[in-house]
Design an enzyme around this catalytic site. Structure first.
Site: not given
Length: 848
Positions: A584, A818
């Site tokens: 990302d 996460e």
């Protein structure tokens, strides 16, 4: 004189001669004109013929171009021509009865369905009864529900599961057991136990809602007995035949008698599974009274009559959706209590007894014991000295991966440069694990390669099925949409800007990691029939997939690669994101261009070529091209030539880059005397203080490690020494909790990418990359070379840090996360995140 001397002599003609000459010339005038006219006519014909030819050629070319554009436009939604890896009925009850029913709805707290495209679905909703106006209805997994914790404690991915859900002041335990039999996947039983948390001042009153819903096919009939209690639902559908769902009465325990409860039910229709929560919410009423024989009467909220919201001005839908039966049974009781729900298949005619009460308990105990034995045989954690609490944690990590596997069906929305508007991809099904039940309850291509590393250790057959489903979604060019948003239920959880998938965009081909694990799991040259048959079926698609990467993601120089799909509006991003890389907002070249070279993608392709060569050799297919690609992409000298930055002393991307960028407040001109609120709010926009130039992107972090992570560096490479030193440097990548994603010394470290985007891969610790790092240290620590001892020491330190922190955060928060904060180790981001973060189980087992 000069000009006169060069004049030609004048020929003298007599009058008679002139007269005769004029007589001779008279007839030649018209003849010459005819010839000239004829010549002009011939030239005109030639011109006309050329023009006609050009017009015909232009028309042919125009229609050919239209045909080619139309063909290319349709190609994005044309599936791969090779035979499907899985037959259409491969997930049916007849072919795969053991896996037919399952907890294949990871997006809800508790629910089951079949692996059928239009399956009947079952599920649980609940709410705590309270005098307050707000109703906290729980159904789909939502981080906003702020549950203390929820997740599977034990789940074998096949026949049973035990889950614990901790809400505000009570605990729900959901259990299910399957029993094979008949022609439609057999029976199953649920048991839901509600009990008060020890800290609660008084036992809460809770409503449990059990439902059955059809999805465009099949029918349901509700059977109501005394006091409006829904005792059972009968139904039939194509994939299930006839069946019955029986709702037991609440008890205080297995041997205890019936407990007082109030009952409500709802029988209506639904336009889609994603509407179930809304339907229930709009059906609630406060007109009901909970009246235990001994105790105070109190009002409670229950389902009454479904009243769809009125929309008088809405136009009639041109393609109204099929409405399907939806039946819900509500039980309201005071904790503690327990309820069983039985599903019985009409084709299971030789049922020995009902799977209820003591029978259900005994079968569940047997399955839990078998799960515990298999877990120790597979991972050996007790033998490694882990405590019972740590082993329980590892079992939960595995169970949440298995319990998070879903079965989805629908159509992706895709687009190519040849399409003006997005198109619907062909219908497809996907059996896959998901990263997060709350935030990412769908399939992600690069996540799945990591997921299946763990699943394959436990159940190789499930892994082969999952990989086959992914590869069967490939189009004719070899592209697989990287995010699978299949069906309206899945689409309802995705922001609109992420729904459309572009066919130029890749994702790291991590499925090759799983294929490598499947190959390594069996002795060299002695692969099982199942393994060899699987690779033979997938090989045509693997070949096309590998070619697609080499064609569409190639870089500007031979042997270089470039991720497509970077953010184009560079003005709003500190560093335009590269979502396709999986990393990302990790810093890349500041100004995206075709000159970029991405080191991580080159390393992924080196891995892919190596596995392609192994598979081709296993199958007796031509392997020389893959072996040559492997040699070229593993060439350390060429790798360094393309990606080694002497300034950074590490591997790096290359592109049009400047580090002199920052986010500044945008200037908005407001004319004198005009009110400020009438003009746009000032945004943060990028300021470029120094022009970019072609150079290495000197960002030290995960991308720099890829030649090491994927074992491309030779054990004697001095660059391996550089990497090990950078990894162990607390001022760069080392933390007590794992390796941070970006060096603490980098200018982009923990910098926001926009005013709304917090840093994501710019410092936090990610378990998937840390798993690859531990795996690589294990490899180099076992391989002779000058850095063997250093790698072995780092391996022990890093492995211990990761295990200790992930375990500690799980015990403190109830979740696997996460990502983890590189300063405090605290879990961050979405939760539960039992996708690749569950790889901690493999790290504990030292299985790489």
């Amino acid at each position: 004189m000069g000009r006169m001397s060069r004049q030609r002599p004048v020929k003298r003609v007599s009058q008679n001669d002139a007269s005769a000459h004029r007589k001779d010339e008279k007839p030649s005038g018209p003849h010459r004109k005819d010839k000239e006219r004829k010549k002009k006519a011939d030239m005109g014909k030639v011109f006309i013929n050329i023009s006609i030819g050009l017009c015909i050629f232009s028309l042919v070319w125009f229609f050919y171009a239209l045909y080619m554009r139309s063909s290319l436009a349709r190609r994005v939604v044309t599936l791969h021509p090779s035979p499907q890896v899985l037959h259409d009925n491969s997930t049916s009850a007849a072919v795969s009865p053991q896996r037919f029913w399952g907890s294949y709805r990871p997006q809800v707290y508790f629910g089951m369905k079949t692996r059928n495209p239009r399956s009947m679905v079952t599920g649980l909703m609940w709410m705590r009864q309270s005098p307050e106006a707000d109703v906290s209805l729980r159904h789909t997994c939502e981080q906003g529900d702020r549950l203390h914790s929820y997740g599977w404690l034990a789940h074998d991915g096949l026949s049973f599961g035990v889950q614990e859900i901790r809400d505000t002041d009570f605990i729900l335990t959901t259990e299910f057991v399957k029993r094979p039999g008949g022609d439609h996947g057999g029976d199953w039983t649920w048991r839901v136990t509600a009990k008060q948390q020890s800290s609660a001042p008084q036992p809460p009153i809770i409503s449990l809602m059990f439902y059955v819903a059809a999805d465009t096919q099949g029918s349901l009939q509700a059977h109501v007995e005394e006091r409006g209690r829904l005792s059972s639902v009968t139904g039939s559908s194509e994939e299930l035949g006839s069946f019955k769902v029986t709702f037991g009465k609440p008890t205080a325990g297995e041997a205890a008698g019936t407990k007082y409860a109030s009952y409500n039910h709802l029988k209506t229709v639904s336009p889609g599974l994603e509407k179930l929560t809304d339907i229930v919410r709009s059906s609630l009423s406060r007109r009901f009274v909970f009246s235990p024989p001994s105790g105070e009467r109190r009002p409670y909220v229950g389902v009454d009559v479904h009243r769809p919201p009125t929309q008088p001005h809405q136009q009639k839908q041109t393609n109204p959706r099929t409405e399907s039966d939806f039946v819900l049974h509500q039980v309201t009781a005071q904790t503690p209590f327990q309820i069983e729900v039985l599903f019985e298949s009409g084709s299971f005619r030789e049922r020995p007894n009902q799977l209820a009460g003591r029978v259900m308990t005994e079968e569940l105990e047997e399955k839990v014991a078998a799960f515990n034995r298999k877990f120790e045989e597979t991972f050996g954690l007790q033998g490694k000295g882990f405590t019972p609490a740590q082993v329980k944690f590892a079992k939960a990590a595995l169970s949440n991966m298995l319990g998070g596997m879903g079965y989805f069906h629908g159509q992706s929305i895709v687009q190519s440069p040849y399409n003006e508007h997005p198109l619907l991809y062909p219908e497809g099904s996907l059996f896959t694990a998901v990263p997060s039940r709350s935030f990412f309850p769908r399939g992600f291509l690069w996540d799945e390669g990591f997921h299946q590393l763990l699943v394959s250790r436990w159940d190789p057959e499930a892994t082969r099925e999952a990989l086959a489903h992914w590869l069967d979604l490939m189009n004719a060019d070899g592209w697989i949409p990287r995010e699978q948003i299949l069906g309206d239920e899945a689409r309802s959880k995705v922001p609109a800007e992420f729904v459309v998938q572009w066919n130029e965009n890749a994702n790291p081909p991590t499925l090759f990691l799983t294929l490598q694990a499947l190959l390594d799991a069996e002795p060299l040259g002695r692969h099982s029939v199942a393994t060899e048959g699987f690779f033979r079926r997938i090989f045509p698609r693997l070949r096309t997939w590998f070619e697609w990467y080499n064609v569409t993601q190639s870089g500007p120089l031979p042997g270089s690669y470039r991720w497509r799909g970077r953010d184009k509006d560079a003005n709003l991003f500190l560093n335009p994101k590269t979502l396709t890389s999986g990393l990302d907002d990790y810093p890349r070249a500041s100004h995206p261009s075709a000159d970029e070279r991405h080191v991580d993608l080159r390393c992924w392709m080196a891995l892919a070529s190596s596995i392609m060569a192994r598979v081709a050799q296993l199958l007796g297919e031509p392997a020389s091209d893959y072996q040559r690609a492997k040699r070229e992409l593993s060439d350390n000298a060429r790798l360094a030539e393309l990606h080694w930055s002497e300034h950074l002393g590490a591997f790096a991307d290359y592109g049009n880059h400047t580090p002199a960028v920052s986010l500044v407040q945008e200037k908005v001109y407001v004319p004198p005397g005009q009110p400020r609120h009438q003009f746009p709010a000032a945004r943060l926009v990028r300021s470029v203080r120094r022009a970019p130039k072609l150079q290495y992107v000197n960002a030290l972090g995960y991308v720099s490690l890829f030649p090491f992570l994927l074992h491309l560096l030779t054990p004697d490479s001095p660059k391996l020494g550089h990497i090990l030193r950078d990894m162990r440097d607390p001022g760069k990548l080392w933390t007590p909790y794992g390796l941070r994603s970006l060096s603490k010394a980098d200018p982009m470290y923990m910098k926001r990418n926009t005013e709304h985007d917090a840093p994501y891969w710019r410092g936090p610790i990610w378990i998937n990359i840390n798993y690859l790092a531990v795996r690589a240290l294990h490899y180099y620590g076992k391989t002779d070379g000058p850095y063997q001892e250093s790698a072995a020491v780092l391996y022990q330190e890093l492995r211990t840090n990761i295990i200790d922190n992930v375990y500690r955060q799980y015990m403190e928060t109830g979740y696997i996360w996460e990502q983890y904060n590189d300063t405090t180790g605290r879990g961050e981001g979405s939760h539960p995140f039992t996708g690749w973060s569950a790889l901690v189980t493999l790290i504990m087992a030292e299985q790489y």
